[in-house]
Design an enzyme around this catalytic site. Sequence first.
Site, short mmCIF file in Angstrom:
data_model
loop_
_atom_site.label_atom_id
_atom_site.label_comp_id
_atom_site.label_asym_id
_atom_site.label_seq_id
_atom_site.Cartn_x
_atom_site.Cartn_y
_atom_site.Cartn_z
CG PHE A 89 35.56 -12.40 -12.56
CD1 PHE A 89 35.47 -13.95 -12.98
CD2 PHE A 89 35.03 -11.48 -13.75
CE1 PHE A 89 34.96 -14.08 -14.27
CE2 PHE A 89 34.66 -11.95 -14.73
CZ PHE A 89 34.54 -13.45 -15.13
CB ILE A 90 40.07 -11.32 -14.24
CG1 ILE A 90 38.56 -10.75 -14.81
CG2 ILE A 90 40.89 -11.51 -15.58
CD1 ILE A 90 38.74 -9.48 -15.76
CE1 TYR B 265 37.09 0.88 -14.27
CE2 TYR B 265 35.69 0.60 -16.50
CZ TYR B 265 36.55 0.11 -15.61
OH TYR B 265 37.13 -1.04 -15.82
CE LYS C 184 41.24 -0.08 -15.48
NZ LYS C 184 41.90 -0.78 -14.56
CD GLU D 213 25.28 1.26 -17.86
OE1 GLU D 213 24.04 1.18 -18.42
OE2 GLU D 213 25.55 0.42 -17.06
NE ARG E 94 28.26 -2.02 -22.08
CZ ARG E 94 27.43 -0.97 -22.46
NH1 ARG E 94 26.88 -0.95 -23.56
NH2 ARG E 94 26.82 0.06 -21.53
#
Length: 314
Positions: free
Chosen positions: A15-16, A145, A149, A272, A212
């Site tokens: 995508f990016i 996640y 990172k 989340e 977000r």
Amino acid sequence: MSEPNTVLVTGGAGFIGSHLVDRLLSLDHKVVVIDNLSTGKLKNLNPAATFHHLDITQPSVTEVFQREQPDVVFHLAAQVSVTESTKDPFHDSDVNVFGTLRLLEAARRCGIEKFIYSSTGGALYGDPETDPCTEEHPILPVAPYGLSKYVAELYLDLYHRLYQINFTTLRYGNVYGPRQEAHGEAGVVAIFAQAMLEGRQPQIYGDGDQARDFVFVDDVVEANLLAMTKGDGGAFNIGTGEKTSVNQIFESLQSTIKYRWGPELAPARHGEVYKISLDSSKATEALGWTPRVGMEEGLLQTVEFFRNAGKAVR
């Protein structure tokens, strides 16, 4: 740093990454892409780029570096699902930590000029004590996640101290826009837009008030381009500083698409962050970056992309 001639983009069919590849080619750089196509798609990939169908965890990554001799590396390839990271933290770590380490070793041996790393702001800080979050906020991820990172960020810093590898880390908010995959946590705009256009009922997990910092893909690409010559050795939030809730996204898309139904409600997902936005004033000062595409314009562009993609399929 001299103007680079050859740039390598990991995840360049994603995508990016594919948007970044397009921009780099338009600026007359030679672009090399590494992508295993696990989430990226060949249809996204600009044919003017040199493509290596390869996983970043494989030893043959070093051979690509030796053959192509990149000046700059943009590292976007990653396992990006918060949910999947909680289900399989081993795979998450393999890709995000070991894969990054493999690239850093290859970069060290080839003597690259700059390593630009795509990290996460939305998952790094956990449930924020202050909002918007600055880069000084404690690193308290609530899922593997975010941790994986950040560990890769620490390896970047180590390789800078040990081997003088020059780097910039970009910590993204929730990136959205054309070509986004309609699945996963970060893809809520794409998921909702595609479902509404197809007459399906989008799911909202939890109460929908989770919020977000949504940043448009073109703005994220611009941050990467600026990092080629600025921000050496720094980590920078890339976001708008504004929170948008899932319910607000649903309502905006509902209005734009003229979708007549409500959402389907589902239980909240584990791991989340509930609400977060990112203070990007450090990026403004050091990189000269500010977000330029507002939510209304960004959503319109995204809807138009999915509308046209649907027509092409039919």
